[in-house]
Write an enzyme that holds these catalytic residues in place. Structure first.
Site, PDB file in Angstrom:
ATOM      1  N   GLN A  23       1.111  -1.227   0.097  1.00 24.05           N
ATOM      2  CA  GLN A  23       0.178   0.204  -0.068  1.00 24.05           C
ATOM      3  C   GLN A  23       0.615   1.248   0.094  1.00 24.05           C
ATOM      4  O   GLN A  23       1.332   1.703   1.232  1.00 24.05           O
ATOM      5  CB  GLN A  23      -0.910  -0.119   1.415  1.00 24.05           C
ATOM      6  CG  GLN A  23      -1.881   1.110   1.331  1.00 24.05           C
ATOM      7  CD  GLN A  23      -2.603   1.263   3.418  1.00 24.05           C
ATOM      8  OE1 GLN A  23      -2.266  -0.171   3.673  1.00 24.05           O
ATOM      9  NE2 GLN A  23      -3.103   2.034   3.524  1.00 24.05           N
ATOM     10  N   GLY A  24       1.101   1.534  -1.525  1.00 22.10           N
ATOM     11  CA  GLY A  24       1.650   3.295  -1.331  1.00 22.10           C
ATOM     12  C   GLY A  24       1.369   3.985  -0.710  1.00 22.10           C
ATOM     13  O   GLY A  24       0.938   5.124  -2.005  1.00 22.10           O
ATOM     14  N   SER A  32       2.029   6.730   2.324  1.00 27.30           N
ATOM     15  CA  SER A  32       2.238   7.612   3.229  1.00 27.30           C
ATOM     16  C   SER A  32       4.001   8.042   2.887  1.00 27.30           C
ATOM     17  O   SER A  32       4.614   7.581   1.823  1.00 27.30           O
ATOM     18  CB  SER A  32       2.964   6.976   3.988  1.00 27.30           C
ATOM     19  OG  SER A  32       1.756   6.291   5.197  1.00 27.30           O
ATOM     20  N   SER A  61       4.860  -1.090   3.907  1.00 24.28           N
ATOM     21  CA  SER A  61       5.342  -3.096   4.355  1.00 24.28           C
ATOM     22  C   SER A  61       5.081  -3.713   3.294  1.00 24.28           C
ATOM     23  O   SER A  61       4.442  -3.739   2.387  1.00 24.28           O
ATOM     24  CB  SER A  61       4.039  -2.945   5.397  1.00 24.28           C
ATOM     25  OG  SER A  61       3.568  -2.045   6.600  1.00 24.28           O
ATOM     26  N   GLU A 117      -8.536  -0.984   7.069  1.00 27.62           N
ATOM     27  CA  GLU A 117      -7.490  -1.556   7.851  1.00 27.62           C
ATOM     28  C   GLU A 117      -7.390  -0.714   8.660  1.00 27.62           C
ATOM     29  O   GLU A 117      -6.281  -0.836  10.705  1.00 27.62           O
ATOM     30  CB  GLU A 117      -6.317  -0.136   7.193  1.00 27.62           C
ATOM     31  CG  GLU A 117      -4.993  -0.030   7.781  1.00 27.62           C
ATOM     32  CD  GLU A 117      -4.155   1.104   6.968  1.00 27.62           C
ATOM     33  OE1 GLU A 117      -4.446   1.672   5.926  1.00 27.62           O
ATOM     34  OE2 GLU A 117      -2.822   0.827   7.144  1.00 27.62           O
ATOM     35  N   GLU A 170      -3.920  10.068  17.571  1.00 30.42           N
ATOM     36  CA  GLU A 170      -4.221  11.065  17.345  1.00 30.42           C
ATOM     37  C   GLU A 170      -4.969  11.482  17.010  1.00 30.42           C
ATOM     38  O   GLU A 170      -5.902  12.065  17.127  1.00 30.42           O
ATOM     39  CB  GLU A 170      -2.888  11.917  17.845  1.00 30.42           C
ATOM     40  CG  GLU A 170      -1.527  12.709  18.857  1.00 30.42           C
ATOM     41  CD  GLU A 170      -1.312  11.520  19.212  1.00 30.42           C
ATOM     42  OE1 GLU A 170      -0.604  10.386  17.929  1.00 30.42           O
ATOM     43  OE2 GLU A 170      -0.542  10.865  20.364  1.00 30.42           O
TER      44      GLU A 170
HETATM   45  C1  FAD Z   1       4.602  -0.158  11.378  1.00 29.99           C
HETATM   46  C2  FAD Z   1       3.834   0.396  10.162  1.00 29.99           C
HETATM   47  C3  FAD Z   1       3.586   0.217   8.735  1.00 29.99           C
HETATM   48  C4  FAD Z   1       2.929   1.377   8.189  1.00 29.99           C
HETATM   49  N1  FAD Z   1       2.755   0.725   6.388  1.00 29.99           N
HETATM   50  C5  FAD Z   1       2.528   1.675   5.841  1.00 29.99           C
HETATM   51  C6  FAD Z   1       2.850   1.615   4.533  1.00 29.99           C
HETATM   52  O1  FAD Z   1       1.891  -0.208   4.132  1.00 29.99           O
HETATM   53  N2  FAD Z   1       1.715   2.153   4.019  1.00 29.99           N
HETATM   54  C7  FAD Z   1       1.955   3.250   4.274  1.00 29.99           C
HETATM   55  O2  FAD Z   1       1.071   4.569   2.986  1.00 29.99           O
HETATM   56  N3  FAD Z   1       2.475   4.305   4.737  1.00 29.99           N
HETATM   57  C8  FAD Z   1       2.838   3.112   6.477  1.00 29.99           C
HETATM   58  N4  FAD Z   1       2.423   3.240   7.463  1.00 29.99           N
HETATM   59  C9  FAD Z   1       3.207   4.576   8.302  1.00 29.99           C
HETATM   60  C10 FAD Z   1       1.526   5.308   9.115  1.00 29.99           C
HETATM   61  O3  FAD Z   1       0.451   5.509   8.008  1.00 29.99           O
HETATM   62  C11 FAD Z   1       2.697   6.623   9.023  1.00 29.99           C
HETATM   63  O4  FAD Z   1       3.370   6.827   9.887  1.00 29.99           O
HETATM   64  C12 FAD Z   1       1.310   8.107   9.674  1.00 29.99           C
HETATM   65  O5  FAD Z   1      -0.532   7.722   9.346  1.00 29.99           O
HETATM   66  C13 FAD Z   1       1.409   8.937  10.454  1.00 29.99           C
HETATM   67  O6  FAD Z   1       2.211   9.581   9.555  1.00 29.99           O
HETATM   68  P1  FAD Z   1       3.884  10.099   9.946  1.00 29.99           P
HETATM   69  O7  FAD Z   1       4.327   8.923  10.005  1.00 29.99           O
HETATM   70  O8  FAD Z   1       4.405  10.696   8.880  1.00 29.99           O
HETATM   71  O9  FAD Z   1       3.709  10.507  11.480  1.00 29.99           O
HETATM   72  P2  FAD Z   1       3.132  12.109  11.106  1.00 29.99           P
HETATM   73  O10 FAD Z   1       1.945  12.417  10.385  1.00 29.99           O
HETATM   74  O11 FAD Z   1       4.130  13.302  10.640  1.00 29.99           O
HETATM   75  O12 FAD Z   1       2.922  12.697  12.882  1.00 29.99           O
HETATM   76  C14 FAD Z   1       4.242  12.966  13.653  1.00 29.99           C
HETATM   77  C15 FAD Z   1       3.410  13.456  15.472  1.00 29.99           C
HETATM   78  O13 FAD Z   1       2.526  14.470  14.981  1.00 29.99           O
HETATM   79  C16 FAD Z   1       1.418  13.829  14.798  1.00 29.99           C
HETATM   80  N5  FAD Z   1       0.080  15.034  14.585  1.00 29.99           N
HETATM   81  C17 FAD Z   1      -0.233  15.064  13.653  1.00 29.99           C
HETATM   82  N6  FAD Z   1      -0.215  15.736  13.079  1.00 29.99           N
HETATM   83  C18 FAD Z   1      -1.521  15.893  14.315  1.00 29.99           C
HETATM   84  C19 FAD Z   1      -2.321  16.669  13.791  1.00 29.99           C
HETATM   85  N7  FAD Z   1      -3.312  17.069  13.339  1.00 29.99           N
HETATM   86  N8  FAD Z   1      -3.566  17.231  15.262  1.00 29.99           N
HETATM   87  C20 FAD Z   1      -2.486  15.873  16.293  1.00 29.99           C
HETATM   88  N9  FAD Z   1      -1.779  15.604  16.222  1.00 29.99           N
HETATM   89  C21 FAD Z   1      -0.681  15.232  14.937  1.00 29.99           C
HETATM   90  C22 FAD Z   1       0.841  12.724  14.745  1.00 29.99           C
HETATM   91  O14 FAD Z   1      -0.283  12.141  15.512  1.00 29.99           O
HETATM   92  C23 FAD Z   1       2.133  11.785  15.583  1.00 29.99           C
HETATM   93  O15 FAD Z   1       2.080  11.739  17.020  1.00 29.99           O
HETATM   94  C24 FAD Z   1       3.252   2.383   8.728  1.00 29.99           C
HETATM   95  C25 FAD Z   1       3.573   2.553   9.875  1.00 29.99           C
HETATM   96  C26 FAD Z   1       4.215   1.595  10.597  1.00 29.99           C
HETATM   97  C27 FAD Z   1       4.213   2.412  11.702  1.00 29.99           C
END
Ligand code: FAD
Length: 362
Positions: free
Chosen positions: A118-119, A121, A153, A233, A346
């Site tokens: 799933q692409g 992020s 992933s 999901e 969050e």
């Molecule tokens: C094990 C694992 C598997 C994953 N697999 C996939 C995958 O297969 N495909 C894919 O596309 N993605 C995948 N992801 C990515 C996942 O969807 C993102 O990590 C997640 O959506 C958070 O985005 P970010 O890491 O960019 O964090 P950010 O969006 O940068 O957030 C950082 C922090 O800020 C907080 N925050 C951000 N905006 C707000 C707001 N408006 N209000 C309050 N708090 C806020 C967040 O809660 C977090 O604590 C995976 C992640 C993990 C950990």
């Protein structure tokens, strides 16, 4: 089809057909084992129930596929992570791919012949998914894709990717494609997580040519697709994960002589609350309800229960997590990701506050 009879027949079949995994606990071995289990279950038809006939399934209530996941993952025959990809990606393909593409591809996923990723992020576009910038530009009968994804992933094991791209500004300018991962221009770089597994990857797209017939929906449908995929999901794919968590609770009780009953009770309550909620969600899906923001509740409950369980294990098995290289350590560390993947806790709480409770923006 009666769900209880189906479950009893499946249990009998699993008792008769040994699919026990080997002793290798590497991610590669888990992925191989997942393929082996899916192939066996598909050949014996179990994996086809609950999926539409048009996509190679045998029809029947969607509850049947939840039963299969529960039995397989609860018995430790497959890991919950790869298994969840079935429930996350197949419904999207069925709803958005051209029917002949879904008919050709979904059986490959269900039968374990292929794994998909799933692409969504990108660096800088996780919670704020709508800001994604991987660009798709039309070029005759093709689209040219350029950009980078991250946290994808199992990308290194995947044959295809459900990919979100930008084709115009704004939410209506996001377009989804079903991309073959062996297309020239795609580079996959696995990332090592803190639990020591290369579970997810960076994926680079350098002028990758994708045929127009691989678009999922129409140009601009990508946001709607994401909003339809994420509820799966954040909810239905958990039913099998919950079975895995119950199996860990049983193991924890078996491995400890001195139990902390209050902590265990709290962990059990969190798990049971999650299971009750998840059961209601499965029934709603089964009854034809389109899942939406309400699944953020399931996601918060899952993250809470999973972390509570492994926090309890940490308390009851002194040193097992900090000092030993045990599976408890790996699982404890992975449980920290539960408040992140599929959308952070969050963000789920924001959705619950704004869209379910109507509490306003801030
Ligand atoms: C094990 C694992 C598997 C994953 N697999 C996939 C995958 O297969 N495909 C894919 O596309 N993605 C995948 N992801 C990515 C996942 O969807 C993102 O990590 C997640 O959506 C958070 O985005 P970010 O890491 O960019 O964090 P950010 O969006 O940068 O957030 C950082 C922090 O800020 C907080 N925050 C951000 N905006 C707000 C707001 N408006 N209000 C309050 N708090 C806020 C967040 O809660 C977090 O604590 C995976 C992640 C993990 C950990």
């Amino acid at each position: 089809m009666n769900v209880s009879e189906f479950q009893a027949d499946l249990r009998a079949w699993l008792d008769d057909n040994d699919l026990t995994p080997g002793a290798d606990h590497s991610l590669e071995a888990h992925i191989k084992q997942f393929g082996r289990v899916c192939a066996a279950l598909y050949d014996a038809d179990w994996m086809r129930y609950g999926w539409p006939v048009e996509a190679g399934g045998l029809g029947g209530p969607v509850m049947l596929r939840a039963v299969v996941g529960e039995e397989v993952v609860g018995r430790g025959l497959a890991e919950p992570g790869p298994y969840s990809m079935l429930e996350v990606l197949a419904p999207t393909m069925i709803d958005y791919a051209p029917p002949e593409l879904a008919a050709e591809m979904v059986p490959r996923l269900l039968s374990g012949r292929e794994l998909w990723c799933q692409g969504f992020s990108e660096p800088g576009s996780g919670s704020d998914l709508a800001s994604l910038s991987t660009r798709a530009t039309p070029d005759g009968d093709n689209w040219i894709i350029k950009g980078q994804k991250v946290w994808t992933s199992f990308a290194q094991y995947s044959t295809r990717c459900v990919l979100l791209t930008r084709t115009a500004p704004g939410h209506d300018g996001i377009t989804a494609f079903f991309v073959d991962m062996d297309t020239p221009g795609i580079t996959v770089r696995p990332l090592r997580t803190m639990h020591g597994v290369d579970e997810f990857c960076e994926v680079y797209f350098d002028d990758v040519v994708v045929p127009a017939e691989r678009m999922l929906g129409k140009p601009g449908d990508g946001w709607r697709l994401a909003m339809d995929l994420l509820p799966f999901e954040r909810s239905t794919c958990f039913w099998q994960r919950i079975a895995y968590l119950y199996s860990r609770m049983d193991r924890l009780i078996a491995e400890t002589t001195e139990t902390d009953d209050a902590e265990l009770g709290e962990a059990y309550l969190a798990l049971h609350t999650l299971r009750c909620r998840s059961r209601a969600t499965q029934h709603r899906l089964d009854g034809g309800t389109r899942l939406g923001p309400d699944t953020s509740i399931d996601k918060v409950l899952l993250a809470t229960a999973e972390q509570k369980l492994f926090d309890t294990a940490r308390g009851m098995l002194p040193g097992a997590i900090e000092l030993n290289d045990s599976s408890w350590r790996t699982e404890f560390l992975y449980s920290r990701a539960a408040t992140i993947y599929g959308g952070t806790s969050e963000i789920q709480r924001n959705i619950i506050a704004r869209r379910l409770l109507d509490l306003g923006k801030e």
